[in-house]
Design a protein around this motif. Structure first.
Motif, PDB file in Angstrom:
ATOM      1  N   THR A   2     -31.026   5.462 -56.955  1.00  0.00           N
ATOM      2  CA  THR A   2     -30.907   6.786 -56.356  1.00  0.00           C
ATOM      3  C   THR A   2     -29.705   7.511 -56.934  1.00  0.00           C
ATOM      4  O   THR A   2     -28.850   6.926 -57.609  1.00  0.00           O
ATOM      5  N   ASP A 159     -32.809  18.260 -56.103  1.00  0.00           N
ATOM      6  CA  ASP A 159     -33.708  17.823 -57.184  1.00  0.00           C
ATOM      7  C   ASP A 159     -35.128  18.092 -56.704  1.00  0.00           C
ATOM      8  O   ASP A 159     -35.744  17.247 -56.047  1.00  0.00           O
ATOM      9  N   ASP A 161     -37.890  18.464 -58.357  1.00  0.00           N
ATOM     10  CA  ASP A 161     -38.951  17.691 -59.019  1.00  0.00           C
ATOM     11  C   ASP A 161     -39.169  16.349 -58.325  1.00  0.00           C
ATOM     12  O   ASP A 161     -40.317  15.916 -58.145  1.00  0.00           O
ATOM     13  N   LYS A 162     -38.101  15.705 -57.947  1.00  0.00           N
ATOM     14  CA  LYS A 162     -38.200  14.411 -57.277  1.00  0.00           C
ATOM     15  C   LYS A 162     -38.215  14.534 -55.754  1.00  0.00           C
ATOM     16  O   LYS A 162     -38.261  13.531 -55.062  1.00  0.00           O
ATOM     17  N   ARG A 163     -38.162  15.772 -55.281  1.00  0.00           N
ATOM     18  CA  ARG A 163     -38.207  16.054 -53.834  1.00  0.00           C
ATOM     19  C   ARG A 163     -37.147  15.256 -53.068  1.00  0.00           C
ATOM     20  O   ARG A 163     -37.442  14.489 -52.154  1.00  0.00           O
ATOM     21  N   ARG A 164     -35.927  15.497 -53.470  1.00  0.00           N
ATOM     22  CA  ARG A 164     -34.813  14.882 -52.764  1.00  0.00           C
ATOM     23  C   ARG A 164     -33.615  15.820 -52.855  1.00  0.00           C
ATOM     24  O   ARG A 164     -33.504  16.653 -53.770  1.00  0.00           O
ATOM     25  N   ASN A 221     -33.096   8.733 -47.675  1.00  0.00           N
ATOM     26  CA  ASN A 221     -33.310   7.687 -48.680  1.00  0.00           C
ATOM     27  C   ASN A 221     -32.132   6.730 -48.722  1.00  0.00           C
ATOM     28  O   ASN A 221     -32.308   5.512 -48.816  1.00  0.00           O
ATOM     29  N   ARG A 263     -35.200  12.750 -48.254  1.00  0.00           N
ATOM     30  CA  ARG A 263     -36.517  13.044 -48.805  1.00  0.00           C
ATOM     31  C   ARG A 263     -36.918  14.452 -48.405  1.00  0.00           C
ATOM     32  O   ARG A 263     -36.634  14.897 -47.285  1.00  0.00           O
TER      33      ARG A 263
END
Length: 520
Positions: A2, A159, A161-164, A221, A263
């Motif tokens: 992560t 981020d 694109d990574k949904r975080r 996360n 998330r």
């Protein structure tokens, strides 16, 4: 790995000045490119001795040399009572809390937190941790101890694109919502825009999206945590899973969180949201109707009810009203099909339900309740989980406003259920997954000469409601009664004590809904 893992390091028991500079540079890499401190004036001279208070409430004398050493080590400011900025920094949102820490460490990054924790532990100082500073319960500050102030740490890194999203512990809900919504994404947060994410998440995190997406803590996360020994831990499902379990609902009992990674979920469309306000004469039928609607509601619907006193400063004339808030997070056209059930509650005095951006529904006034209380007012809050709403409960609710003080601000009821209830109670520290409702009582006043009297009145008022509840939401109040805390954590309580014994055996982090270690 992560994002938090990539920034993690294992802090030694003591960090020298040279080591600290390297750590601080790393920690500062994700801070905004701006001046952190508005006040650029130099600190006042440090006296030769500073009186402080220990975790046991006993006097402690700190030498000027020790304090100077801590001040030199910090990237942020160390404030004493005579320093510019101290008065503002010591304050919390709840104006009835008027405490004076001996020291305030205004943390600039993770390394500052480490130094502050090490200093507190070395001197056994009474220690409070301030995140967003909302602090309804007042536990973010202390009298005579050390306040570890995280409010300057407000960086957010998205981020999409990574949904975080990664956020520092001083971030407020409104800022995180706005950042995520800029990419059409969301993570479930609370209901007050000026609340800090740290306390909210560690206590569970109940809000308008919990029925569809779970609690705030269910969407983390990983955490970055500084424990009482000054060590830094990356905490996630595969890294320190015991702490990962405990931090999701266990409050601030296990250390200072220096970073959260959440998330994210898609939510780009408008939501159908707002409120309807009715005359107090309709309180019984409106509340019962709201409860019936909630019982058969889809997960996308968040509906809550309250009786409230309006000051007359807003759209409503001064008086007592009953209100329903309605937020449908799915397709607004699907939500519109639920409105006929709401229509049966009667003709409202005010109706603000309409399709609107999520950030407006979340952070702007929806008309279902008065505007957010301004900082500095005296506030007292009690809450409890309930499984049903018997007539005696409703009678007491209405009676409280008929005979109560004019500064009784609001008594509200919010159904839970949905995704919150689908997670097993022992999957996280947050135990009350099966609770049907959260009930909350709020008093607010401006005359601080009446603080003690008004708090006593509120305590007496709560005695009427507590028998209808079992356990409480730890973000609203730090109950001093261990029996009530055990009801809050249920079968998870024993495991929490074991982890407290391991990570904070001297109970350095006790300014919270405290899980006391075995030997404390």
């Amino acid at each position: 790995m992560t994002v938090l893992q990539s920034l993690a390091y294992s802090a030694p028991t003591s960090i020298g000045r040279r080591q600290f500079l390297g750590v601080a540079a790393s920690a500062a890499a994700w801070l905004p490119a701006r001046t952190v401190w508005a006040d650029l004036s130099g600190p006042a001279a440090v006296p030769s001795q500073i009186a402080a208070v220990s975790v046991e409430g006993k006097p402690v004398t700190l030498t000027g040399a020790e304090v100077k050493e801590l001040r030199a080590a910090l990237g942020g400011k160390l404030l004493l009572a005579q320093d510019a900025g101290y008065e503002q920094a010591r304050r919390v949102w709840n104006g009835s809390i008027d405490r004076h820490p001996a020291l305030i460490a205004r943390c600039h990054g993770r390394a500052d937190i480490v130094h502050a924790v090490q200093f507190a532990a070395a001197h056994s100082l009474l220690t409070a941790v301030k995140g967003g500073g909302h602090s309804i319960s007042g536990q973010s500050t202390c009298e005579g101890g050390l306040m570890i102030d995280l409010s300057p740490m407000r960086a957010i890194e998205l981020d999409s694109d990574k949904r975080r999203v990664r956020a520092q512990p001083g971030v407020l809900l409104a800022a995180l919502d706005a950042k995520c919504q800029s990419a059409g994404l969301v993570t479930p947060l609370g209901t007050a825009a000026d609340t800090g994410i740290a306390g909210l998440t560690l206590g569970g995190g109940q809000g308008r999206l919990m029925r569809t997406l779970g609690l705030s803590c269910d969407n983390v996360n990983s955490f970055e945590l500084v424990t009482a020994d000054g060590k830094v831990h990356v905490v996630g499902a595969s890294d320190n899973p015991d702490l990962y379990w405990a931090l999701r609902g266990g409050g601030g009992n296990f250390g200072v969180v220096s970073g959260f990674e959440y998330r994210l979920h898609p939510l780009a469309h408008p939501v159908l949201a707002g409120g309807r306000v009715y005359p107090i004469s309709q309180a019984r039928s409106v509340v019962k109707g709201m409860v019936d609607i909630a019982a058969g509601a889809p997960d996308e619907l968040y509906v809550s009810g309250s009786i409230l006193n309006a000051s007359g400063d807003g759209k409503l004339p001064q008086g007592t009203y009953v209100a329903v808030e309605f937020v449908y997070s799915g397709d607004p056209s699907a939500g519109a099909r639920l409105l006929p059930a709401l229509d049966k509650l009667g003709k409202p005095l005010n109706d603000t339900i309409a399709a609107k951006p999520y950030v407006v529904a979340q952070n702007g006034p929806t008309g279902a309740a008065p505007p957010a209380l301004p900082p500095g007012m005296g506030v007292y809050v009690r809450s409890g989980f309930a499984q049903s709403i018997p007539d005696k409960f409703l009678d007491a609710w209405i009676h409280a406003f008929q005979d109560g003080p004019p500064w009784l601000d609001e008594i509200g009821l919010g159904p839970i259920g949905g995704q919150v209830a689908r997670i097993k109670p022992n999957a996280t520290a947050y135990w009350n997954r099966a609770a049907q409702y959260e009930f909350i009582v709020i008093g607010a006043w401006t005359d601080h000469s009446q603080d003690e009297h008004n708090i006593a009145v509120m305590r007496d008022l709560w005695k009427v409601f507590e028998p209808f509840t079992q356990g409480y939401y730890v973000n609203t109040e730090p109950s001093a009664a261990e029996s009530r805390l055990k009801a809050t954590y249920g079968d998870n309580y024993a495991r929490l004590v074991q982890l407290k014994d391991r990570y904070d055996p001297k109970n350095l982090f006790r300014m919270n809904a405290n899980i006391r270690p075995t030997q404390a």
